[in-house]
Motif scaffolding. Structure first.
Motif, PDB file in Angstrom:
ATOM      1  N   LEU A  14      98.213  55.660-137.896  1.00 17.25           N
ATOM      2  CA  LEU A  14      97.426  56.285-136.822  1.00 17.25           C
ATOM      3  C   LEU A  14      96.335  57.202-137.377  1.00 17.25           C
ATOM      4  CD1 LEU A  14     100.291  57.153-134.301  1.00 17.25           C
ATOM      5  CD2 LEU A  14      98.516  55.408-134.017  1.00 17.25           C
ATOM      6  N   GLU A  15      96.548  57.705-138.607  1.00 10.53           N
ATOM      7  CA  GLU A  15      95.557  58.581-139.240  1.00 10.53           C
ATOM      8  C   GLU A  15      94.722  57.850-140.293  1.00 10.53           C
ATOM      9  OE1 GLU A  15      97.743  61.956-140.668  1.00 10.53           O
ATOM     10  OE2 GLU A  15      97.987  62.802-138.643  1.00 10.53           O
ATOM     11  N   TYR A  16      94.892  56.515-140.361  1.00  8.68           N
ATOM     12  CA  TYR A  16      94.102  55.655-141.264  1.00  8.68           C
ATOM     13  C   TYR A  16      94.261  56.060-142.729  1.00  8.68           C
ATOM     14  CZ  TYR A  16      91.896  55.949-136.640  1.00  8.68           C
ATOM     15  OH  TYR A  16      91.678  56.042-135.294  1.00  8.68           O
ATOM     16  N   ILE A  49      96.479  51.777-131.508  1.00  8.39           N
ATOM     17  CA  ILE A  49      95.057  51.756-131.859  1.00  8.39           C
ATOM     18  C   ILE A  49      94.345  50.653-131.081  1.00  8.39           C
ATOM     19  CG2 ILE A  49      93.387  51.374-133.720  1.00  8.39           C
ATOM     20  CD1 ILE A  49      94.787  54.022-134.013  1.00  8.39           C
ATOM     21  N   PHE A  53      91.260  50.942-128.490  1.00  9.55           N
ATOM     22  CA  PHE A  53      90.013  50.201-128.703  1.00  9.55           C
ATOM     23  C   PHE A  53      89.658  49.400-127.452  1.00  9.55           C
ATOM     24  CE2 PHE A  53      87.797  46.320-130.116  1.00  9.55           C
ATOM     25  CZ  PHE A  53      86.710  46.876-130.767  1.00  9.55           C
ATOM     26  N   LEU A  58      88.683  54.290-128.475  1.00 13.48           N
ATOM     27  CA  LEU A  58      88.537  54.234-129.934  1.00 13.48           C
ATOM     28  C   LEU A  58      87.479  53.188-130.277  1.00 13.48           C
ATOM     29  CD1 LEU A  58      92.303  54.381-131.006  1.00 13.48           C
ATOM     30  CD2 LEU A  58      90.636  56.247-131.076  1.00 13.48           C
ATOM     31  N   ASP A  62      87.832  53.004-136.220  1.00 14.20           N
ATOM     32  CA  ASP A  62      89.248  53.315-136.011  1.00 14.20           C
ATOM     33  C   ASP A  62      90.108  52.078-136.241  1.00 14.20           C
ATOM     34  OD1 ASP A  62      88.927  56.120-134.889  1.00 14.20           O
ATOM     35  OD2 ASP A  62      87.741  54.994-133.446  1.00 14.20           O
ATOM     36  N   GLY A  65      90.048  51.203-139.964  1.00 16.69           N
ATOM     37  CA  GLY A  65      90.838  52.173-140.725  1.00 16.69           C
ATOM     38  C   GLY A  65      92.327  51.940-140.579  1.00 16.69           C
ATOM     39  N   ALA A  66      92.763  51.673-139.351  1.00 18.86           N
ATOM     40  CA  ALA A  66      94.181  51.400-139.112  1.00 18.86           C
ATOM     41  C   ALA A  66      94.598  50.095-139.786  1.00 18.86           C
ATOM     42  CB  ALA A  66      94.456  51.340-137.616  1.00 18.86           C
TER      43      ALA A  66
END
Length: 214
Positions: A14-16, A49, A53, A58, A62, A65-66
């Protein structure tokens, strides 16, 4: 300890944070956790995520990154699955790639990530994938879905070549084929004998679910 590992594994995605995701996946293995439990947590994070999106909350960075964080952790868990002789829990399996001559990756990565969020086990063959490599992927992984991307008009015919090669190898009827990318239309998909087409990444993930029901 297992609850802490699961929560931190999910948080890393979740924080990539790719490095943290890989490290927490390794801790899950060290603690002899059920690898499918770790995969479920990762999939929940990707789904969160993906939903953000789809809702417009998002954005592409994002999602990418995830996806990168999940990609860092997945091989660790997959290796443990093989070691203990367990199978991945999934809705189905998919092989995905960008066709030969085309090096665009973002659309493919988006679809791969959202397929994972839908519950598919995904094997990403990457970019610039030849017809022979797609066929080898189908032969090796025996997927339910083969997804091909082509962004450029000049590379779109490669999708037809893959389908024709699968026919020649006697593999076409063993897999549902979906196509997409900026160069592809519904008419083109129908003409080359694909099973499905959608112009958007979220739509492609939903399409895969529909194809599984057929």
């Amino acid at each position: 300890m297992s609850v802490e590992i699961i929560e931190n594994l999910k948080k890393a995605i979740l924080e990539y944070d790719s490095e943290a995701a890989a490290n927490w996946a390794k801790k899950a293995v060290q603690e002899k956790m059920n690898p499918n439990e770790a995969l479920r947590a990762m999939t929940e994070a990707i789904r969160e995520i993906g939903n953000g999106f789809g809702a417009g909350e998002l954005f592409l960075p994002d999602l990418v990154g995830a996806a990168d964080a999940m990609s860092a952790a997945t091989p660790v868990i997959d290796e443990e699955l093989q070691r203990v002789g367990a199978k991945r829990e999934s809705l189905g399996s998919a092989v995905i790639g960008t066709v030969y001559g085309d090096i665009h990756t973002i659309g493919k990565t988006m679809v791969a990530t959202l397929l994972t969020a839908e519950g598919f086990a995904v094997e990403d063959l990457g970019i610039n994938v030849t017809a022979e490599q797609f066929v080898e992927g189908v032969r090796k992984y025996e997927p339910d879905i083969l997804a091909m991307s082509a962004l450029m008009t000049m590379t779109a015919p490669e999708q037809k070549k893959v389908i024709e090669t699968l026919k020649n190898q006697g593999l076409r009827d063993k897999v549902k084929i979906m196509v997409g990318g900026g160069a592809i239309t519904q008419e083109f998909a129908d003409n080359i004998g694909a099973d499905g087409y959608d112009p958007t990444a979220p739509g492609a993930a939903k399409l895969a679910r529909k194809l599984m029901a057929k």
